[in-house]
Design a protein around this motif. Structure first.
Motif, PDB file in Angstrom:
ATOM      1  N   ARG A 152       0.820  -1.207   0.000  1.00 59.28           N
ATOM      2  CA  ARG A 152       0.000   0.000   0.000  1.00 59.28           C
ATOM      3  C   ARG A 152       0.854   1.258   0.000  1.00 59.28           C
ATOM      4  O   ARG A 152       2.048   1.227   0.303  1.00 59.28           O
ATOM      5  CB  ARG A 152      -0.882   0.023   1.234  1.00 59.28           C
ATOM      6  N   ARG A 203       8.394   2.010  -3.323  1.00 62.49           N
ATOM      7  CA  ARG A 203       8.623   1.203  -2.126  1.00 62.49           C
ATOM      8  C   ARG A 203       7.567   0.105  -2.009  1.00 62.49           C
ATOM      9  O   ARG A 203       7.864  -1.033  -1.651  1.00 62.49           O
ATOM     10  CB  ARG A 203       8.605   2.088  -0.881  1.00 62.49           C
ATOM     11  N   VAL A 257      14.628  -1.922   2.460  1.00 65.00           N
ATOM     12  CA  VAL A 257      13.963  -2.506   3.631  1.00 65.00           C
ATOM     13  C   VAL A 257      12.588  -3.050   3.284  1.00 65.00           C
ATOM     14  O   VAL A 257      11.974  -3.722   4.099  1.00 65.00           O
ATOM     15  CB  VAL A 257      13.801  -1.499   4.799  1.00 65.00           C
ATOM     16  N   ALA A 258      12.098  -2.740   2.077  1.00 65.89           N
ATOM     17  CA  ALA A 258      10.716  -3.088   1.761  1.00 65.89           C
ATOM     18  C   ALA A 258      10.572  -4.492   1.191  1.00 65.89           C
ATOM     19  O   ALA A 258       9.493  -4.890   0.811  1.00 65.89           O
ATOM     20  CB  ALA A 258      10.146  -2.074   0.781  1.00 65.89           C
ATOM     21  N   ARG A 317       4.313   8.452   3.987  1.00 71.50           N
ATOM     22  CA  ARG A 317       5.052   7.957   5.154  1.00 71.50           C
ATOM     23  C   ARG A 317       6.293   7.222   4.695  1.00 71.50           C
ATOM     24  O   ARG A 317       6.318   6.001   4.654  1.00 71.50           O
ATOM     25  CB  ARG A 317       4.163   7.029   5.984  1.00 71.50           C
ATOM     26  N   LEU A 318       7.309   7.979   4.365  1.00 64.68           N
ATOM     27  CA  LEU A 318       8.589   7.379   3.993  1.00 64.68           C
ATOM     28  C   LEU A 318       9.454   7.300   5.232  1.00 64.68           C
ATOM     29  O   LEU A 318       9.135   7.872   6.271  1.00 64.68           O
ATOM     30  CB  LEU A 318       9.287   8.243   2.941  1.00 64.68           C
ATOM     31  N   PHE A 319      10.593   6.607   5.117  1.00 60.78           N
ATOM     32  CA  PHE A 319      11.586   6.638   6.182  1.00 60.78           C
ATOM     33  C   PHE A 319      12.557   7.763   5.831  1.00 60.78           C
ATOM     34  O   PHE A 319      13.490   7.581   5.064  1.00 60.78           O
ATOM     35  CB  PHE A 319      12.300   5.291   6.285  1.00 60.78           C
ATOM     36  N   ASN A 320      12.290   8.944   6.394  1.00 59.76           N
ATOM     37  CA  ASN A 320      13.005  10.148   5.963  1.00 59.76           C
ATOM     38  C   ASN A 320      14.492  10.122   6.254  1.00 59.76           C
ATOM     39  O   ASN A 320      15.264  10.780   5.576  1.00 59.76           O
ATOM     40  CB  ASN A 320      12.383  11.378   6.614  1.00 59.76           C
ATOM     41  N   GLU A 321      14.883   9.376   7.285  1.00 60.50           N
ATOM     42  CA  GLU A 321      16.296   9.344   7.666  1.00 60.50           C
ATOM     43  C   GLU A 321      17.067   8.278   6.884  1.00 60.50           C
ATOM     44  O   GLU A 321      18.269   8.143   7.050  1.00 60.50           O
ATOM     45  CB  GLU A 321      16.441   9.056   9.162  1.00 60.50           C
ATOM     46  N   LEU A 322      16.360   7.503   6.097  1.00 61.70           N
ATOM     47  CA  LEU A 322      17.041   6.512   5.259  1.00 61.70           C
ATOM     48  C   LEU A 322      17.172   7.083   3.850  1.00 61.70           C
ATOM     49  O   LEU A 322      16.400   7.945   3.444  1.00 61.70           O
ATOM     50  CB  LEU A 322      16.239   5.209   5.205  1.00 61.70           C
ATOM     51  N   THR A 323      18.153   6.559   3.117  1.00 60.27           N
ATOM     52  CA  THR A 323      18.311   7.031   1.748  1.00 60.27           C
ATOM     53  C   THR A 323      17.210   6.435   0.872  1.00 60.27           C
ATOM     54  O   THR A 323      16.507   5.510   1.279  1.00 60.27           O
ATOM     55  CB  THR A 323      19.667   6.611   1.167  1.00 60.27           C
ATOM     56  N   PHE A 353       0.367   5.541   1.411  1.00 60.22           N
ATOM     57  CA  PHE A 353      -0.421   6.270   2.401  1.00 60.22           C
ATOM     58  C   PHE A 353      -0.931   7.584   1.854  1.00 60.22           C
ATOM     59  O   PHE A 353      -0.309   8.206   0.994  1.00 60.22           O
ATOM     60  CB  PHE A 353       0.427   6.543   3.650  1.00 60.22           C
ATOM     61  N   LEU A 391      18.821  11.414   1.156  1.00 63.62           N
ATOM     62  CA  LEU A 391      17.880  11.023   2.202  1.00 63.62           C
ATOM     63  C   LEU A 391      16.464  11.268   1.695  1.00 63.62           C
ATOM     64  O   LEU A 391      16.198  12.294   1.063  1.00 63.62           O
ATOM     65  CB  LEU A 391      18.116  11.824   3.482  1.00 63.62           C
TER      66      LEU A 391
END
Lengths: 250, 302
Positions: free
Chosen positions: A80, A159, A99-100, A86-92, A82, A143
């Motif tokens: 899905r 993602r 990670v997905a 809702r990303l992981f902002n601190e990850l590149t 959002f 990032l």
């Protein structure tokens, strides 16, 4: 492929979703529309196991996923995006895609250890593919929090796809986009059909919904008030009343 | 010289306890229970070497394992709490463990001496290093072997997919679940890894001080444990090390020598405030961490 039967979700006295029956066939692109507060996003959250359902069942293929937690739904092949990104902002950008990769397919391919530590060859190839798809290859080491709004939307879609889902739930992917970006998004969604993906599109931007979906369900106050092809929905009196009020003429 | 080796021991052990909290903090969980796992590591390992004469290289892994199991078990109920509630819950666990050791009395006779944990008096006579004639320098080197090993392990973890998954959970739990990450598994694993590391730290601490008692494992220690990685930044294991050197070395050891007196306490607080204001995301923030990484290694994705 996806079948909701008598699905209800009550928040206290509010019936956000109220006895919804809805089915999606494999390979379809289906729209889910309705005025604000009609229960569209709640439906997506129920399918993904974010909230427990009040009553009703959700079946995905042969699985009953009514009570499945979100990570299990993904592992079965439902990904899905959002409504508010809702990303992981601190990850590149690259890591966001990396990670997905947690579906049952990935697990089978890579084994337990490979999934976590190694297995990087396959994971990388898959990441590269979706970097290409979302036109973010040049920003791979940026990032995610530093991307522009449009890029973040693209990354979130990538993602979800990096999980190699069979069913993709898009919750207002065009919110805040200009019409050029909406056009590009429409092309991307159409290209998903070619890859054999099934898509449920929750959207307010009618230009997109009418352009890419084959079938549309309309919700109002948590109930389905109409279902049909885009043309049928546009001509439907109940839908017009839901959006514009009783007695409205266009 | 022995003073410096002694300082190296303190800094080493505090770095380990800081790193134990680092792993848990990465998943967005603020834990005040690290002192408890540190205590378990200290008592278990010291009992193994002192009461039953085991080699320290066996005692340390066993102590780490016991601390890890306890931390894993603590991780499950802790999953239900978030934010401040988790702080309170883990603090309660820490105090419960401290109280346990306060009342823990188990001694056996060794020659004309009774050794073992003696409740409030603590556990004296942990003479493993003395009996074998290790010098302070050798003990410091032994401790730093573990510090370097743990830092290398976490450095690798940070760069592997595991690190990305921990950070993903720390940043947005719902998004993490939606990309298929099993929150329970990740959070409990982080707790368990953190517990094991704290256990190693406790084991080393017990053996270099030769005497442990419950007061060393209170809220102050738990606060130090999370203060190091928070002050140092959650982007790199080196942040924690630098924060320990800054607090234990500069502020606690050298500042009194430089100025002394009341002024020191004032300056202690001021310097911490200053550090946090100048570098709100830690002494080693994400940008510095990336630059550092660039100096040593190629981009992992190139």
């Amino acid at each position: 492929m996806l079948e909701l039967k008598g699905l209800s979700k009550h928040f206290g006295g509010v019936r956000a979703v109220d006895g919804l029956d809805f089915a999606v066939k494999k390979g379809e692109i289906v729209g889910l529309i309705g005025p604000n507060g009609s229960g569209k996003s709640t439906t997506v959250n129920l399918i993904c196991g974010v909230f427990p359902v009040t009553s009703g069942t959700i079946a995905f293929g042969a699985h009953d996923i009514t009570k499945a937690p979100p990570h299990q739904c993904l592992s079965l092949g439902i990904a899905r995006t959002f409504q508010n990104i809702r990303l992981f902002n601190e990850l590149t950008v690259w890591q966001n895609l990396w990670v997905a990769q947690n579906s049952a397919k990935h697990r089978k391919e890579r084994g337990f250890l490979g999934r976590w530590a190694g297995g990087r060859g396959q994971a990388r190839r898959s990441v590269e593919r979706y970097l290409e798809f979302s036109a973010l290859a040049a920003k791979r080491d940026e990032l995610a929090g530093n991307l522009s709004f449009g890029e973040q939307r693209r990354l979130e879609l990538a993602r979800a796809l990096a999980a190699e889902p069979d069913l993709l739930l898009l919750d207002e992917p065009a919110a805040g986009m200009n019409s050029e970006e909406v056009g590009q998004l429409a092309d991307r969604i159409r290209s998903l059909k070619g890859q054999g993906k099934t898509v449920v599109l929750v959207e307010h931007v009618m230009e997109l919904v009418m352009g890419v979906t084959e079938r549309i369900a309309v919700l109002n106050f948590g109930r389905k008030i109409a279902e049909g092809t885009p043309a049928e929905i546009q001509a439907n009196q109940a839908v017009r009343e839901a959006y514009l009020g009783t007695g409205a003429k266009i | 010289m022995d003073y410096l080796y002694g300082l190296a021991q303190t800094i080493g052990v505090h770095t380990i306890i800081g790193l134990s909290a680092y792993v848990v903090l990465q998943t967005g969980q603020v834990t005040m229970a690290q002192a408890a796992f540190y205590a378990v590591g200290a008592y278990v390992s010291a009992m193994l070497t002192t009461l039953w004469g085991l080699n320290i290289l066996i005692a340390i892994p066993v102590a780490a394992l016991v601390a890890m199991v306890l931390a894993g078990l603590a991780g499950f109920p802790a999953l239900r709490f978030k934010g401040l509630m988790l702080v309170v819950a883990t603090m309660a666990l820490g105090e419960a463990v401290r109280e346990f050791f306060f009342n823990f009395d188990y001694q056996i006779a060794k020659g004309d001496l009774k050794v073992g944990p003696a409740g409030a008096e603590g556990f004296r006579q942990i003479r493993y290093f003395y009996e074998r004639g290790w010098t302070t320098a050798e003990v410091a080197a032994f401790i730093w072997m573990f510090v370097i090993g743990i830092m290398a392990l976490l450095w690798w973890m940070d760069r592997s997919r595991i690190g990305a998954v921990l950070r993903a959970v720390g940043e947005d739990e719902l998004a993490a679940q939606s990309v298929g990450i099993n929150l329970t598994a990740v959070k409990v694993s982080a707790f368990a890894i953190g517990g094991a590391i704290a256990g190693v730290g406790g084991a080393l601490y017990a053996h270099y001080t030769t005497h442990v008692e419950h007061t060393a494992f209170g809220v102050l220690m738990a606060t130090f444990a999370i203060a190091y990685p928070i002050l140092g930044g959650l982007s790199s294991v080196f942040g924690t090390l630098i924060a320990v050197v800054f607090i234990q070395g500069l502020l606690i050891q050298w500042l009194p020598i430089l100025i002394g007196g009341e002024l020191r306490n004032l300056l202690f607080g001021l310097l911490i405030l200053l550090a946090m204001n100048l570098r709100p995301r830690g002494l080693i923030d994400p940008r510095v961490a990336r630059t550092l990484r660039g100096l040593f290694v190629r981009s992992p994705n190139a």
